[in-house]
Design a protein around this motif. Structure first.
Motif, PDB file in Angstrom:
ATOM      1  N   UNK A  80       9.871   7.547  -5.230  1.00  0.00           N
ATOM      2  CA  UNK A  80       8.983   8.688  -5.607  1.00  0.00           C
ATOM      3  C   UNK A  80       9.483   9.615  -6.392  1.00  0.00           C
ATOM      4  N   UNK A  81      10.723  10.099  -6.310  1.00  0.00           N
ATOM      5  CA  UNK A  81      11.392  10.998  -7.247  1.00  0.00           C
ATOM      6  C   UNK A  81      11.335  10.276  -8.658  1.00  0.00           C
TER       7      UNK A  81
ATOM      8  N   UNK B 114       7.762  -7.210 -13.502  1.00  0.00           N
ATOM      9  CA  UNK B 114       7.458  -6.106 -13.429  1.00  0.00           C
ATOM     10  C   UNK B 114       8.496  -5.437 -12.122  1.00  0.00           C
ATOM     11  N   UNK B 115       8.396  -3.975 -12.415  1.00  0.00           N
ATOM     12  CA  UNK B 115       9.397  -3.189 -11.438  1.00  0.00           C
ATOM     13  C   UNK B 115       8.842  -3.228  -9.869  1.00  0.00           C
ATOM     14  N   UNK B 116       7.550  -3.307  -9.568  1.00  0.00           N
ATOM     15  CA  UNK B 116       6.945  -2.899  -8.355  1.00  0.00           C
ATOM     16  C   UNK B 116       7.240  -4.066  -7.322  1.00  0.00           C
TER      17      UNK B 116
ATOM     18  N   UNK C 233       0.655  -1.144   0.166  1.00  0.00           N
ATOM     19  CA  UNK C 233       0.089   0.018  -0.006  1.00  0.00           C
ATOM     20  C   UNK C 233       0.955   1.370   0.110  1.00  0.00           C
ATOM     21  N   UNK C 234       2.131   1.180   0.729  1.00  0.00           N
ATOM     22  CA  UNK C 234       2.994   2.411   0.561  1.00  0.00           C
ATOM     23  C   UNK C 234       3.317   2.370  -0.731  1.00  0.00           C
ATOM     24  N   UNK C 235       3.688   1.452  -1.467  1.00  0.00           N
ATOM     25  CA  UNK C 235       3.857   1.698  -2.901  1.00  0.00           C
ATOM     26  C   UNK C 235       3.035   2.283  -3.826  1.00  0.00           C
TER      27      UNK C 235
END
Length: 267
Positions: free
Chosen positions: A161-162, A216-218, A75-77
């Motif tokens: 984030x960035x 995938x990246x996540x 959820x943070x992601x």
């Protein structure tokens, strides 16, 4: 009267000015910012509280398995991913409403406009992450991370984030309208988080979806966060893979955004 020359002091001052501009826009139009916090909170309530026991049972969790602990890193992601809509829309609006053409007539450090969007969203996202963590703790999230683990997890979240914000800005710049920008980021802000290990582990997924989720990246970023915050097992190299994905997304997003911005301002 000639245009004043840009000195070495301008980049920092102009970036700070653009940062203030974007923060004021966020305060004036809080809907997008609140939505970036609201959706993760709703997901925590829905899946962590309402369906938490059902998911825990379905995943075969033992007596010491708490689904809210498993869920919160994902959820943070998702909070970060959903937050890129605001800078994407902001960048598209700047390009379509003529404000950038006005900036071109002024002695402004050119990259400051995009940097203001990125830094403004990074600040708002960090605040939203803190709120989501606080809410998760209220409903049962119990991390056992050390101070060093918290520092590493925070660094990974800020890096992501960035990186995602630069990519979102790039997508906004290639959109012809603000509405188009809000739609073009949906695969990143919604689809990729859902098709990752946010809600269930790879072993519980159908084969086709499991293959996509694994590469995938996540997924490696979420698994690294779980390892740091909860001391869960993690595959060798997952942490480096998470860092590599952040760097790749950030570099592609940065250069794509700069190229699109320079092309648009030169038109």
């Amino acid at each position: 009267m000639s245009t004043p020359a840009i000195t070495k002091a301008y980049p920092i001052a102009d970036t700070a000015t653009m940062l203030r501009r974007n923060l004021r826009h966020a305060l004036r139009y809080p809907g997008l910012s609140l939505g970036a916090v609201g959706m993760p909170v709703v997901m925590l309530l829905l899946f962590g509280v309402v369906f938490g026991k059902t998911f825990s049972t379905g995943l075969g969790g033992g007596a010491d398995f708490e689904y809210i602990d498993f869920l919160t890193p994902g959820i943070l992601l998702m909070s970060i991913a959903s937050g890129i809509m605001s800078p994407a829309v902001g960048a598209a609006t700047d390009m379509t409403e003529g404000i950038v053409a006005r900036f071109r007539t002024m002695a402004i450090f050119r990259p400051a406009v995009l940097a203001g969007h990125v830094l403004g969203n990074a600040i708002l996202t960090v605040v939203s992450l803190a709120l989501v963590v606080g809410f998760a703790v209220l409903i049962g999230f119990r991390p056992n991370a050390s101070p060093v683990d918290w520092l590493l997890a925070s660094g990974l979240l800020v890096a992501l984030t960035i990186a995602l914000t630069w990519f979102g800005v790039a997508l906004g710049l290639v959109s012809k309208t603000a509405e188009g920008a809000s739609n073009i980021v949906l695969p990143i802000s919604l689809l990729l988080p859902l098709l990752s290990t946010t809600f269930i582990p790879l072993s519980a997924m159908p084969s086709g979806i499991r293959w996509f989720a694994e590469y995938q990246p996540f997924t490696p970023i979420i698994e690294t966060l779980r390892h740091l915050l909860l001391n869960t097992p993690v595959e060798d190299g997952n942490g480096w893979l998470a860092i590599a994905w952040c760097l790749a997304i950030g570099v592609v997003g940065y250069f794509w955004a700069q190229k699109s911005y320079n092309k648009g301002t030169a038109a």
